[in-house]
Design a protein around this motif. Sequence first.
Motif, PDB file in Angstrom:
ATOM      1  N   GLU A 369       0.829  -1.201   0.000  1.00 44.60           N
ATOM      2  CA  GLU A 369       0.000   0.000   0.000  1.00 44.60           C
ATOM      3  C   GLU A 369       0.864   1.252   0.000  1.00 44.60           C
ATOM      4  O   GLU A 369       0.550   2.239  -0.674  1.00 44.60           O
ATOM      5  CB  GLU A 369      -0.925  -0.001   1.223  1.00 44.60           C
ATOM      6  CG  GLU A 369      -2.001  -1.081   1.181  1.00 44.60           C
ATOM      7  CD  GLU A 369      -2.933  -0.977   2.375  1.00 44.60           C
ATOM      8  OE1 GLU A 369      -2.726  -0.071   3.207  1.00 44.60           O
ATOM      9  OE2 GLU A 369      -3.861  -1.800   2.476  1.00 44.60           O
ATOM     10  N   THR A 370       1.963   1.218   0.769  1.00 41.14           N
ATOM     11  CA  THR A 370       2.864   2.371   0.807  1.00 41.14           C
ATOM     12  C   THR A 370       3.527   2.581  -0.544  1.00 41.14           C
ATOM     13  O   THR A 370       3.678   3.722  -1.010  1.00 41.14           O
ATOM     14  CB  THR A 370       3.938   2.166   1.884  1.00 41.14           C
ATOM     15  OG1 THR A 370       3.301   1.867   3.130  1.00 41.14           O
ATOM     16  CG2 THR A 370       4.803   3.406   2.038  1.00 41.14           C
ATOM     17  N   ILE A 371       3.946   1.482  -1.163  1.00 37.47           N
ATOM     18  CA  ILE A 371       4.568   1.580  -2.482  1.00 37.47           C
ATOM     19  C   ILE A 371       3.581   2.138  -3.496  1.00 37.47           C
ATOM     20  O   ILE A 371       3.905   3.032  -4.292  1.00 37.47           O
ATOM     21  CB  ILE A 371       5.079   0.196  -2.931  1.00 37.47           C
ATOM     22  CG1 ILE A 371       6.168  -0.300  -1.959  1.00 37.47           C
ATOM     23  CG2 ILE A 371       5.625   0.255  -4.351  1.00 37.47           C
ATOM     24  CD1 ILE A 371       6.628  -1.720  -2.219  1.00 37.47           C
ATOM     25  N   ASP A 372       2.353   1.629  -3.479  1.00 41.32           N
ATOM     26  CA  ASP A 372       1.327   2.121  -4.393  1.00 41.32           C
ATOM     27  C   ASP A 372       1.031   3.593  -4.149  1.00 41.32           C
ATOM     28  O   ASP A 372       0.778   4.360  -5.096  1.00 41.32           O
ATOM     29  CB  ASP A 372       0.050   1.291  -4.239  1.00 41.32           C
ATOM     30  CG  ASP A 372       0.229  -0.142  -4.711  1.00 41.32           C
ATOM     31  OD1 ASP A 372       1.170  -0.380  -5.504  1.00 41.32           O
ATOM     32  OD2 ASP A 372      -0.546  -1.018  -4.296  1.00 41.32           O
ATOM     33  N   ALA A 373       1.057   4.000  -2.867  1.00 37.85           N
ATOM     34  CA  ALA A 373       0.809   5.411  -2.549  1.00 37.85           C
ATOM     35  C   ALA A 373       1.904   6.294  -3.145  1.00 37.85           C
ATOM     36  O   ALA A 373       1.624   7.401  -3.643  1.00 37.85           O
ATOM     37  CB  ALA A 373       0.738   5.598  -1.034  1.00 37.85           C
ATOM     38  N   GLY A 374       3.167   5.820  -3.093  1.00 41.27           N
ATOM     39  CA  GLY A 374       4.255   6.579  -3.684  1.00 41.27           C
ATOM     40  C   GLY A 374       4.100   6.709  -5.184  1.00 41.27           C
ATOM     41  O   GLY A 374       4.316   7.785  -5.754  1.00 41.27           O
ATOM     42  N   LYS A 375       3.698   5.618  -5.839  1.00 44.20           N
ATOM     43  CA  LYS A 375       3.464   5.676  -7.287  1.00 44.20           C
ATOM     44  C   LYS A 375       2.312   6.627  -7.616  1.00 44.20           C
ATOM     45  O   LYS A 375       2.386   7.411  -8.575  1.00 44.20           O
ATOM     46  CB  LYS A 375       3.165   4.281  -7.818  1.00 44.20           C
ATOM     47  CG  LYS A 375       4.329   3.300  -7.704  1.00 44.20           C
ATOM     48  CD  LYS A 375       3.930   1.927  -8.227  1.00 44.20           C
ATOM     49  CE  LYS A 375       5.085   0.942  -8.134  1.00 44.20           C
ATOM     50  NZ  LYS A 375       4.695  -0.416  -8.597  1.00 44.20           N
ATOM     51  N   THR A 376       1.255   6.543  -6.812  1.00 43.55           N
ATOM     52  CA  THR A 376       0.095   7.414  -7.045  1.00 43.55           C
ATOM     53  C   THR A 376       0.478   8.878  -6.886  1.00 43.55           C
ATOM     54  O   THR A 376       0.068   9.737  -7.680  1.00 43.55           O
ATOM     55  CB  THR A 376      -1.040   7.058  -6.073  1.00 43.55           C
ATOM     56  OG1 THR A 376      -1.396   5.685  -6.248  1.00 43.55           O
ATOM     57  CG2 THR A 376      -2.254   7.943  -6.311  1.00 43.55           C
ATOM     58  N   ALA A 377       1.275   9.180  -5.854  1.00 42.56           N
ATOM     59  CA  ALA A 377       1.712  10.559  -5.644  1.00 42.56           C
ATOM     60  C   ALA A 377       2.506  11.066  -6.837  1.00 42.56           C
ATOM     61  O   ALA A 377       2.344  12.220  -7.268  1.00 42.56           O
ATOM     62  CB  ALA A 377       2.550  10.639  -4.376  1.00 42.56           C
ATOM     63  N   SER A 378       3.364  10.207  -7.387  1.00 43.87           N
ATOM     64  CA  SER A 378       4.145  10.604  -8.556  1.00 43.87           C
ATOM     65  C   SER A 378       3.237  10.919  -9.735  1.00 43.87           C
ATOM     66  O   SER A 378       3.416  11.932 -10.427  1.00 43.87           O
ATOM     67  CB  SER A 378       5.130   9.493  -8.938  1.00 43.87           C
ATOM     68  OG  SER A 378       5.998   9.198  -7.879  1.00 43.87           O
ATOM     69  N   MET A 379       2.275  10.051  -9.977  1.00 39.78           N
ATOM     70  CA  MET A 379       1.371  10.261 -11.112  1.00 39.78           C
ATOM     71  C   MET A 379       0.512  11.498 -10.925  1.00 39.78           C
ATOM     72  O   MET A 379       0.305  12.275 -11.863  1.00 39.78           O
ATOM     73  CB  MET A 379       0.496   9.017 -11.295  1.00 39.78           C
ATOM     74  CG  MET A 379       1.255   7.776 -11.741  1.00 39.78           C
ATOM     75  SD  MET A 379       2.172   8.044 -13.286  1.00 39.78           S
ATOM     76  CE  MET A 379       0.839   8.458 -14.412  1.00 39.78           C
ATOM     77  N   VAL A 380      -0.007  11.681  -9.703  1.00 39.80           N
ATOM     78  CA  VAL A 380      -0.847  12.854  -9.439  1.00 39.80           C
ATOM     79  C   VAL A 380      -0.040  14.132  -9.642  1.00 39.80           C
ATOM     80  O   VAL A 380      -0.507  15.099 -10.256  1.00 39.80           O
ATOM     81  CB  VAL A 380      -1.428  12.786  -8.020  1.00 39.80           C
ATOM     82  CG1 VAL A 380      -2.085  14.120  -7.644  1.00 39.80           C
ATOM     83  CG2 VAL A 380      -2.442  11.662  -7.911  1.00 39.80           C
ATOM     84  N   GLY A 381       1.212  14.164  -9.100  1.00 41.21           N
ATOM     85  CA  GLY A 381       2.050  15.339  -9.271  1.00 41.21           C
ATOM     86  C   GLY A 381       2.368  15.600 -10.732  1.00 41.21           C
ATOM     87  O   GLY A 381       2.325  16.739 -11.195  1.00 41.21           O
ATOM     88  N   PHE A 382       2.668  14.515 -11.458  1.00 45.87           N
ATOM     89  CA  PHE A 382       3.008  14.662 -12.872  1.00 45.87           C
ATOM     90  C   PHE A 382       1.817  15.186 -13.675  1.00 45.87           C
ATOM     91  O   PHE A 382       1.937  16.155 -14.439  1.00 45.87           O
ATOM     92  CB  PHE A 382       3.456  13.305 -13.407  1.00 45.87           C
ATOM     93  CG  PHE A 382       3.836  13.318 -14.858  1.00 45.87           C
ATOM     94  CD1 PHE A 382       4.964  14.007 -15.290  1.00 45.87           C
ATOM     95  CD2 PHE A 382       3.076  12.637 -15.791  1.00 45.87           C
ATOM     96  CE1 PHE A 382       5.313  14.015 -16.623  1.00 45.87           C
ATOM     97  CE2 PHE A 382       3.426  12.644 -17.124  1.00 45.87           C
ATOM     98  CZ  PHE A 382       4.548  13.334 -17.549  1.00 45.87           C
ATOM     99  N   VAL A 383       0.656  14.564 -13.495  1.00 44.49           N
ATOM    100  CA  VAL A 383      -0.542  14.985 -14.228  1.00 44.49           C
ATOM    101  C   VAL A 383      -0.945  16.394 -13.834  1.00 44.49           C
ATOM    102  O   VAL A 383      -1.352  17.212 -14.682  1.00 44.49           O
ATOM    103  CB  VAL A 383      -1.702  13.993 -13.977  1.00 44.49           C
ATOM    104  CG1 VAL A 383      -2.996  14.518 -14.593  1.00 44.49           C
ATOM    105  CG2 VAL A 383      -1.357  12.623 -14.555  1.00 44.49           C
ATOM    106  N   GLY A 384      -0.820  16.732 -12.527  1.00 46.52           N
ATOM    107  CA  GLY A 384      -1.183  18.067 -12.070  1.00 46.52           C
ATOM    108  C   GLY A 384      -0.345  19.140 -12.735  1.00 46.52           C
ATOM    109  O   GLY A 384      -0.876  20.184 -13.157  1.00 46.52           O
ATOM    110  N   VAL A 385       0.961  18.901 -12.838  1.00 45.00           N
ATOM    111  CA  VAL A 385       1.837  19.883 -13.474  1.00 45.00           C
ATOM    112  C   VAL A 385       1.498  20.023 -14.950  1.00 45.00           C
ATOM    113  O   VAL A 385       1.435  21.138 -15.500  1.00 45.00           O
ATOM    114  CB  VAL A 385       3.313  19.477 -13.288  1.00 45.00           C
ATOM    115  CG1 VAL A 385       4.227  20.340 -14.157  1.00 45.00           C
ATOM    116  CG2 VAL A 385       3.725  19.593 -11.840  1.00 45.00           C
TER     117      VAL A 385
END
Length: 506
Positions: A369-385
């Motif tokens: 779950e922690t690993i998936d959260a890190g991946k999700t954060a990366s994607m959210v940050g990337f898409v947001g920018v």
Amino acid sequence: MLTFPRWKVLIILAVCLFGVLAAVPNFLTEEQRAELPGFMPTKTLSLGLDLRGGVRLLYSADTDDVVKARLENLADQVRDIRNNNRPFRIRSIQTEGRSVLFTVEAEDQIEAARQELLPLTQNSVGATNALLGGGVQEVAMTREGGAFTLTLTDQGIEVQKRDAISRAMEVIRKRIDPDGTKEILLQVEGSDRIVLEVPGASDPEEIKRLVGKTAKLSFHDVNTNVSPEDIARGRLGVRERALPMSDGPGQIVIKERIIVSGDDLTDAKAAYDQNGRPAVTFAFNTAGAKRFGNHTRDNVGRPFAIVLDNTVISAPTIQVPILSGSGQITNIGTAAEAQELATLLKAGALPIPLSVLSERTVGPSLGQETIDAGKTASMVGFVGVIVFMLAYYGRFGLAANVALLTNLVLILGALSLFQATLTLPGIAGIVLTIGMAVDANVLIFERIREEQANGRKPFGAMEHGYGEAMSTIVDANITTFIAAAVLYMLGSGPVQALRSRLPLVF
């Protein structure tokens, strides 16, 4: 009309293409990577211990040899003083317990001898103690008449042991992770134990073999006057040893006094000799080169022994003085063995013996779950920018997003090419990079808007916008580079990830 030099365009395209090729293997299966053309990179990212697990080894450090080695060194220093044409004679030099004992014969020479020996007791050890003031006295000197005793102090022995463990850890780091890209974990447990964790590793035996090799290299004078019969019967001179040859039966008698040791090596590389056989070239530091040059100059026509871990790997005859401070080791074996020996010599010899207390293969320290959260954060940050840049700057934002994608591909390609280990903090660093990567674009676009507001036409505004923003961009990047350079030169382990790759820069 904006124009760009063709050479700049070609360089940018070549770098981007190489980045794409280096990143592609990460999206292929192992079978697909095996089928790639020979010109394409095949290396992929290595996940860290927190993401996919690895090997954990617990070592016990035998620090008793530190005292013995220090005593031998101290006795050699006394012999140096005796042999340097001093006006006094020293006799019966021997080690006992943790002391060096010897006698000065004539009473009128005792005080002169004490003055010559005094510097041996004034060396302080221990960086921490030095910072606090005074340091730790390592050697204490006492005498009764002409009988002198040099004794290692308790504090000096303790500091020597701690220093030996620290040096052993650094040697292990250089052997297992010479490029600093695997993010291995090395830490002291208790007073004499070392914990080693290697992310992504699955073969503890290979790691133990690489760490367990002493790789102690030294150069010695040879006694050619001892017959095989004398060797068999143990009839050797004082401070002489009979060692086996690596390339066949028989033994050779060496003098224990070390001419130059592996500690004086500055570099070692795998190479080939003049007959095309694997070899290792090496280079000494200034002090080592001077001692080696003096010995070869004074002993032309005599052999000298190259000893690795108590085995004579070569005993060539000195044909001419070797004053260059470099040489070559032959009779090694395969090219892989030459490469491994070069790595071991460059890392240095282990200062103390290590033994494995426990070993185990560990799973990821972070939950899925922690690993998936890190991946999700990366994607959210990337898409947001991407969304923000596109919405706020329109077509300019689209160009910035293309540059951002290219930047991420280049990062992925570089990490794969250097076999860097990706951990959760590394993922966080990539998220931060996403934000920093568009910083220059924002500065340029805002400057272009200012130029347009001042009445310039679009192409003129773009040209001046790029030009005026350049100084700010360069200033920001130079500041970041200075901080990174300081960490790179003064840090250790992962912070020094590319030192061995960039010898011309640092």
